[in-house]
Enzyme design. Structure first.
Site, PDB file in Angstrom:
ATOM      1  N   HIS A  75      16.741 -36.113   6.872  1.00 42.54           N
ATOM      2  CA  HIS A  75      17.717 -36.966   7.564  1.00 42.54           C
ATOM      3  C   HIS A  75      18.017 -38.221   6.757  1.00 42.54           C
ATOM      4  O   HIS A  75      18.429 -39.234   7.291  1.00 42.54           O
ATOM      5  CB  HIS A  75      17.200 -37.367   8.958  1.00 42.54           C
ATOM      6  CG  HIS A  75      17.080 -36.208   9.898  1.00 42.54           C
ATOM      7  ND1 HIS A  75      16.056 -35.300   9.821  1.00 42.54           N
ATOM      8  CD2 HIS A  75      17.869 -35.797  10.929  1.00 42.54           C
ATOM      9  CE1 HIS A  75      16.199 -34.386  10.774  1.00 42.54           C
ATOM     10  NE2 HIS A  75      17.301 -34.658  11.459  1.00 42.54           N
ATOM     11  N   GLU A 103      26.386 -26.609  14.223  1.00 49.06           N
ATOM     12  CA  GLU A 103      27.329 -27.177  13.254  1.00 49.06           C
ATOM     13  C   GLU A 103      28.305 -26.159  12.680  1.00 49.06           C
ATOM     14  O   GLU A 103      29.514 -26.434  12.595  1.00 49.06           O
ATOM     15  CB  GLU A 103      26.573 -27.881  12.119  1.00 49.06           C
ATOM     16  CG  GLU A 103      25.960 -29.213  12.500  1.00 49.06           C
ATOM     17  CD  GLU A 103      24.616 -29.087  13.186  1.00 49.06           C
ATOM     18  OE1 GLU A 103      24.147 -27.947  13.368  1.00 49.06           O
ATOM     19  OE2 GLU A 103      24.023 -30.118  13.540  1.00 49.06           O
TER      20      GLU A 103
END
Lengths: 331, 437
Positions: free
Chosen positions: A129, A60
């Site tokens: 998540h 990322e």
């Protein structure tokens, strides 16, 4: 007007904009063949090719940095961050670079970048998540933050985000990808900073963001059956925030509950409640109530996870207590 | 075949870690499965014996498809004895003769999905079906989806009814290659053992202490910002709500009560009033009471008839007020100011120690300790004009009663003394003769 899913609405928005503007590209993990874990981007790589729909390794900070640089130098990247929880990995690129470049370059550089990611619990995805971290980025001057509450908003806000010359973070609720709502065939954009009054009412104002708009609407239905008229407001973007629509409503109803799926402490609910208190104080007939997610890591256990987020029943109960003029105390 | 990844459609069986006939325990690794992301061991979900292994290593199997059975005995279980959906093992004692064919299972349509609800069947038992034909509609907590049959043939058995919740992976239909002689349609009665999905306990709202009647310890009136603003704009005194016994905190709806609350509704049993905020420009405390007009009228009439003395009522009031005040506040000297609305005030020193007919005005300029305000000749029943140097006792009239309102501040009278004073005064007005004797 046809009904399409939120997922399809986002897909359409990106595809339409990419057809219009060849400088737009999309970058992220599993965005090409896989079309994201939620299948939001299915079909895009087939139309635009792997040069514009770019799959990256699991890195990322790397692809976020690439996108910020590309945005400074003439491209209009859309970064796909698979889970909002991964924001922590791109904080420097987003908050120190993208958010500040226009300012620090004396206006010479723009960062027309869209970071699309998600939020939302109750999907059994556990603590890493399932977070709703929009407050983190809303805190940083230089970033705009959009929170679509339906397919209609998802498409209109995405197109506006892509055309904006500043970095925009757009949070989709990962539980709403399959939710359908009416979306016009023709092109439309939803301007930032314009709240939507989803339901008019006179007794109490329910301000919800993202999927909490639906929670507020369901609460309003429960309350309507008891003769309590709730007004539901969807700010649509929390930066910029359409304060005037919220204040106008609260001046009318004298009561407000702010509902958001981020953790309750130091979050969006506190910010909006505080603005109401500062600017509509003498119109308040009761405390402004915040309803955020519980201040705990999101549990994996479904039984536990479900009680950490606001529910229509919970919102309705707080509304009834406000209507009765009860006092609220910290638990 | 479990869904191990988010976007996983199939899983590749790398190897079986148990052989058919092996005893397995819940939690034991059963096989290795590879997805596009990782290789993972899949655990057994029940105790028993591995049997009816239907997929070999190297085979790619769609998620949700049965790859093996765990049987109660080491003998391989024939397909015909596959439990229909929802039936407990005990129900197998009355065996359902199921046709042999392709088992259709409840598919996993969502990631965290545990059950799916059969919304409707698109085919009836016995009907021909193609692999692409929609067989049924399934609803999960997220959406409703059409599920294709997946096999060509005939619907030999539908093992779940519309509306039924079925665990993912359970057999819900059987498709046979040839037209079945006696197609089966499961009825709800046949599934009496179907386990209901465990209802999630309704989330009880966290217990809150709802303090109905709250009084701030410092005597401040608790009211919403809007109620306080509107009261100030309209000149309404929230203290009167307290006096009338209404519950705090006050809200806008209470203002309607306040508007309708005339002094006549103040309980005659005399209630103390909480202090208003210091910023508000009026006396800090107020007490209301009432007394019958008849006492004063009768007494003055008797004075006139029997002694030939005509007295204005305020001479009587000044005397009674001084008496009651002295008793309540314990003062030695008392200067009473009598002020009828529109007339010049006059002061009388110790009116309770002079004859009624001989209350001369005190012109020494000494300040009044108590102010009597006579409102009886006006339509006003009570008034509050801001802080005063002395307690003000207003006397208004309502029907057959005098309305008495005492305004005072902390420095002038204690609450107990104020109550004793107005109680004593009202009592004297009720029975003047008794107190003159």
């Amino acid at each position: 007007m046809r009904d399409i899913t939120l997922s399809k609405a986002v897909n359409e928005a990106i595809a339409e904009e990419m057809r219009r503007d060849p400088t737009i590209f999309l970058i992220g993990e599993d965005v090409a063949e896989a079309g994201t874990p939620f299948k939001v981007l299915s079909g895009l790589v087939e139309e635009f090719g792997p040069e514009r729909i770019i799959d990256t390794p699991i890195a990322e900070p790397g692809f976020m940095g690439i996108a910020v640089g590309a945005a400074m130098t003439g491209s209009r990247p859309i970064v796909d961050l698979m889970f909002g929880d991964f924001l922590f990995l791109v904080m420097d690129q987003l908050c120190n670079q993208a958010a500040k470049t226009h300012y620090m370059s004396g206006g010479k550089l723009n960062v027309p970048l869209v970071l699309r990611t998600n939020l939302g619990a109750t999907r059994r995805s556990a603590a890493q998540h399932s977070q709703s971290l929009h407050a983190l980025v809303a805190h940083i001057p230089g970033l705009k933050v959009a929170m679509p509450s339906s397919a209609y908003e998802a498409k209109g806000l995405m197109k506006t985000a892509i055309r904006d010359n500043n970095p925009v973070v757009i949070f989709e609720d990962k539980l709403m990808y399959n939710d359908k709502s009416p979306v016009p065939e023709g092109e439309y954009l939803i301007p930032f900073g314009q709240a939507n009054i989803k339901r008019e009412g006179t007794d109490i104002t329910l301000i919800g963001t993202s999927s909490m708009v639906q929670v507020a609407e369901r609460a309003a239905e429960l309350l309507a059956a008891e003769g309590i008229s709730a007004e539901v407001i969807d700010p649509r973007t929390i930066v910029p925030l359409d304060e005037e629509t919220i204040l106008r409503s609260v001046r009318k109803t004298s009561r407000a509950i702010v509902i958001d799926e981020g953790h309750q402490s130091y979050g969006i609910t506190g910010e909006i409640a505080s603005r109401i208190m500062e600017k509509a104080f003498y119109h308040l007939d009761g405390p402004v109530i915040r309803m955020g997610a519980m201040d705990v890591p999101v549990p994996f256990s479904p039984a536990l996870e479900d009680v950490t987020v606001p529910t229509p029943e919970g919102v309705a109960e707080n509304a009834r207590r406000l209507m009765r003029g009860e006092m609220f105390h910290a638990a | 075949m479990p869904a191990l990844g988010m976007a996983q459609e199939t899983g590749l069986i790398v190897s079986w870690l148990k052989q058919p006939g092996d005893a397995v325990r819940t939690g034991e690794a059963l096989m290795e499965v590879e997805t596009d992301k990782a290789v993972m061991e899949v655990e057994a979900l029940a105790d028993g014996f591995l049997s009816d292994v239907r997929a070999a290593p190297g085979e790619s199997v769609p998620v949700g498809q049965v790859v093996a059975m765990i049987a109660d005995s080491a003998d391989v279980v024939p397909a015909t004895q596959i439990r229909p959906v929802g039936t407990e093992p005990a129900a197998a004692a009355a065996p359902v003769a199921l046709p042999e064919g392709q088992n259709i299972i409840m598919p996993a349509l969502g990631m965290a999905q545990e059950t799916g609800r059969v919304v409707s069947w698109a085919k009836v038992p016995g009907e021909a079906v193609a692999a692409d034909d929609v067989l049924l509609e399934v609803e999960t907590d997220k959406s409703t989806m059409e599920v294709p049959a997946g096999h060509d043939g005939f619907v030999a058995a539908l093992l779940a009814e519309a509306g039924q919740d079925v665990p993912v992976g359970d057999v819900i239909a059987i498709i046979t290659a040839s037209k079945p002689d006696a197609p089966i349609q499961a009825r709800a009665a046949a599934h009496s053992a179907v386990s209901e999905p465990t209802p999630v306990a309704p989330t009880a709202p966290a217990p809150h202490r709802a303090l109905e009647a709250v009084v701030a310890p410092d005597g401040r009136i608790l009211a919403s910002p809007k109620a306080r603003r509107l009261a100030a704009e309209e000149g309404l005194d929230l203290g009167r709500l307290v006096a009338a016994g209404h519950k705090q905190p006050f809200h806008v709806t209470d203002l309607e009560t306040l508007r309708n609350l005339s002094v006549t509704q103040v309980d005659a049993s005399i209630l103390p009033v909480s202090a208003a905020p210091a910023t508000m420009m009026h006396a800090a405390h107020q007490i209301g009471a009432r007394a019958p007009l008849a006492g004063t009228i009768d007494f003055l009439a008797r004075m006139e008839a029997e002694a030939g003395i005509t007295l204005p009522p305020d001479t009587l009031w000044a005397r009674f007020a001084a008496e009651a005040y002295r008793a309540a506040a314990g003062v030695a000297e008392i200067m009473v100011e009598v002020a009828a609305l529109g007339a010049d005030p006059r002061r009388i020193a110790n009116p309770d120690r002079a004859r009624l007919s001989d209350q001369s005005e005190d012109t020494s300029g000494r300040p009044a300790a108590l102010i009597l305000r006579d409102l009886t000749a006006s339509p006003i029943t009570t008034m509050r004009v801001g802080p005063s140097t002395a307690p003000i006792l207003s006397i208004g009239k309502d029907g057959e009663s005098y309305l008495l309102t005492l305004d005072f501040t902390d420095g002038q009278l204690s609450e107990d003394a104020a109550i004793a004073f107005i109680t004593g005064f009202a009592g004297r007005l009720s029975e003047p003769l008794l107190h003159m004797i």
